[in-house]
Scaffold this motif. Structure first.
Motif, short mmCIF file in Angstrom:
data_model
loop_
_atom_site.label_atom_id
_atom_site.label_comp_id
_atom_site.label_asym_id
_atom_site.label_seq_id
_atom_site.Cartn_x
_atom_site.Cartn_y
_atom_site.Cartn_z
N PHE A 176 -54.52 48.76 54.64
CA PHE A 176 -55.08 49.09 53.67
C PHE A 176 -54.73 50.98 53.83
CE2 PHE A 176 -59.00 48.43 56.18
CZ PHE A 176 -59.42 49.50 55.42
N PHE A 177 -55.32 50.71 52.46
CA PHE A 177 -55.29 52.58 52.69
C PHE A 177 -55.69 53.49 51.15
CE2 PHE A 177 -51.33 52.01 50.85
CZ PHE A 177 -51.22 52.97 50.18
N GLU A 178 -56.16 54.71 51.99
CA GLU A 178 -57.44 55.14 50.72
C GLU A 178 -56.82 56.00 50.34
OE1 GLU A 178 -61.19 58.01 49.48
OE2 GLU A 178 -61.45 56.37 51.96
N GLU A 179 -56.61 55.93 48.38
CA GLU A 179 -55.07 57.00 47.78
C GLU A 179 -55.79 57.10 46.75
OE1 GLU A 179 -50.81 56.94 47.91
OE2 GLU A 179 -51.62 55.03 45.87
N ASP A 180 -57.11 58.58 46.11
CA ASP A 180 -56.90 58.57 45.49
C ASP A 180 -58.50 57.93 44.68
OD1 ASP A 180 -55.24 60.50 44.06
OD2 ASP A 180 -54.66 58.61 43.07
N PHE A 218 -37.41 49.77 55.07
CA PHE A 218 -39.04 49.88 55.05
C PHE A 218 -39.14 51.48 55.17
CE2 PHE A 218 -43.39 51.04 56.40
CZ PHE A 218 -44.29 50.71 55.33
N SER A 219 -38.67 52.45 56.30
CA SER A 219 -39.06 53.59 55.93
C SER A 219 -38.92 54.53 55.57
CB SER A 219 -38.51 54.18 57.75
OG SER A 219 -36.58 53.88 57.51
N LYS A 220 -37.67 53.80 53.90
CA LYS A 220 -37.61 54.50 53.01
C LYS A 220 -37.67 53.87 51.27
CE LYS A 220 -32.66 55.04 55.54
NZ LYS A 220 -33.16 55.04 55.93
N ASN A 221 -38.72 53.35 51.65
CA ASN A 221 -39.15 52.52 50.85
C ASN A 221 -40.08 53.37 50.58
OD1 ASN A 221 -41.92 50.69 49.70
ND2 ASN A 221 -39.66 49.21 50.39
N LYS A 222 -40.86 53.53 49.18
CA LYS A 222 -42.01 54.34 48.25
C LYS A 222 -43.51 53.99 49.22
CE LYS A 222 -43.62 56.62 44.13
NZ LYS A 222 -43.93 56.84 43.20
N LEU A 223 -43.94 53.17 49.23
CA LEU A 223 -44.71 52.25 50.28
C LEU A 223 -45.01 53.32 51.76
CD1 LEU A 223 -47.58 50.31 50.51
CD2 LEU A 223 -45.82 48.91 51.58
N PHE A 224 -44.06 53.16 52.21
CA PHE A 224 -43.76 53.92 53.48
C PHE A 224 -44.67 55.15 53.44
CE2 PHE A 224 -41.97 56.77 56.55
CZ PHE A 224 -42.26 56.21 57.72
N GLU A 225 -43.84 56.07 52.64
CA GLU A 225 -44.47 57.40 52.32
C GLU A 225 -46.07 57.93 52.13
OE1 GLU A 225 -42.91 59.94 52.62
OE2 GLU A 225 -41.48 58.97 53.18
N ARG A 226 -46.14 56.44 50.73
CA ARG A 226 -47.55 56.30 50.57
C ARG A 226 -48.77 55.76 51.57
NH1 ARG A 226 -48.44 52.53 45.83
NH2 ARG A 226 -50.20 53.13 46.11
N MET A 227 -48.02 55.29 52.90
CA MET A 227 -48.64 55.22 54.18
C MET A 227 -48.73 55.98 55.06
SD MET A 227 -48.39 51.45 54.56
CE MET A 227 -48.80 50.32 55.71
N LYS A 228 -47.63 57.01 55.62
CA LYS A 228 -47.65 57.83 55.71
C LYS A 228 -48.47 59.39 55.39
CE LYS A 228 -43.65 61.49 58.02
NZ LYS A 228 -42.67 61.62 57.95
#
Length: 185
Positions: A121-125, A67-77
């Motif tokens: 959930f997270f806010e992006e743009d 999971f920590s190597k997934n692009k979603l992880f980077e977005r959540m981080k």
């Protein structure tokens, strides 16, 4: 198999799902880099009484590393670093009974209260990204099975989020621990 063995297997599957969610709830996004030791995180959760050592043994740390190597992880981080990541958010949503039970027709004007907990959930743009973790066993290539099982659930979650926050949900994502990948709804 005898029924008591099947019940134990089912309980273990549900228990594992709860444990994976627990770890995700406490994931220290800001501290995770390529050398991060997920076993230490799990051990700290045992020491704090969130789970037993036996329960910790049910977890595969490789799934968290993946999971920590997934692009979603980077977005959540990134969202976490900016104070825009929310986890384990309870909600209640009133839904017309006729919507849930179309066979009742429009004559029923009662409201059914739906409650749940949104994994993350997270806010992006300026928009929200809804994330739901699933530990179901799914064969590779059958990602659409997750969509069939959970699309309605995520649609209600998105509706609740939009109602509560006044912001649009632009993405609904299932992170499948079984597949080690994101499935978009």
């Amino acid at each position: 198999r005898p029924s008591f063995m099947k019940e134990k297997a089912d309980a273990t599957g549900a228990e594992k799902g709860t444990l994976y969610h627990l770890v995700m709830e406490h994931l220290p996004y800001e501290d995770i880099d390529e050398d991060y030791d997920f076993r230490e995180l799990i051990n700290s959760l045992v020491q704090k009484g969130y789970m037993s050592g036996e329960e910790a043994g049910l977890l595969d740390t490789g799934k968290f590393e993946w999971f920590s190597k997934n692009k979603l992880f980077e977005r959540m981080k990134n969202a976490s670093l900016n104070g825009k990541l929310k986890r384990e958010q309870p909600f209640m949503l009133g839904i017309p009974a006729a919507e849930l039970y179309p066979e009742m027709g429009d004559s029923c004007d009662e409201i059914v209260m739906m409650q749940g907990i949104i994994d993350a959930f997270f806010e992006e743009d300026g928009k929200l990204v809804l994330v739901d973790y699933k530990t179901d066993y799914i064969e590779k290539g059958n990602e659409d099975e997750l969509v069939k099982r959970y699309e309605s659930q995520l649609n209600y979650y998105a509706r609740a989020l939009e109602s509560i926050t006044g912001k649009e949900v632009s993405e609904k994502i299932i992170y499948s621990f079984g597949l080690g990948k994101c499935v978009r709804i």
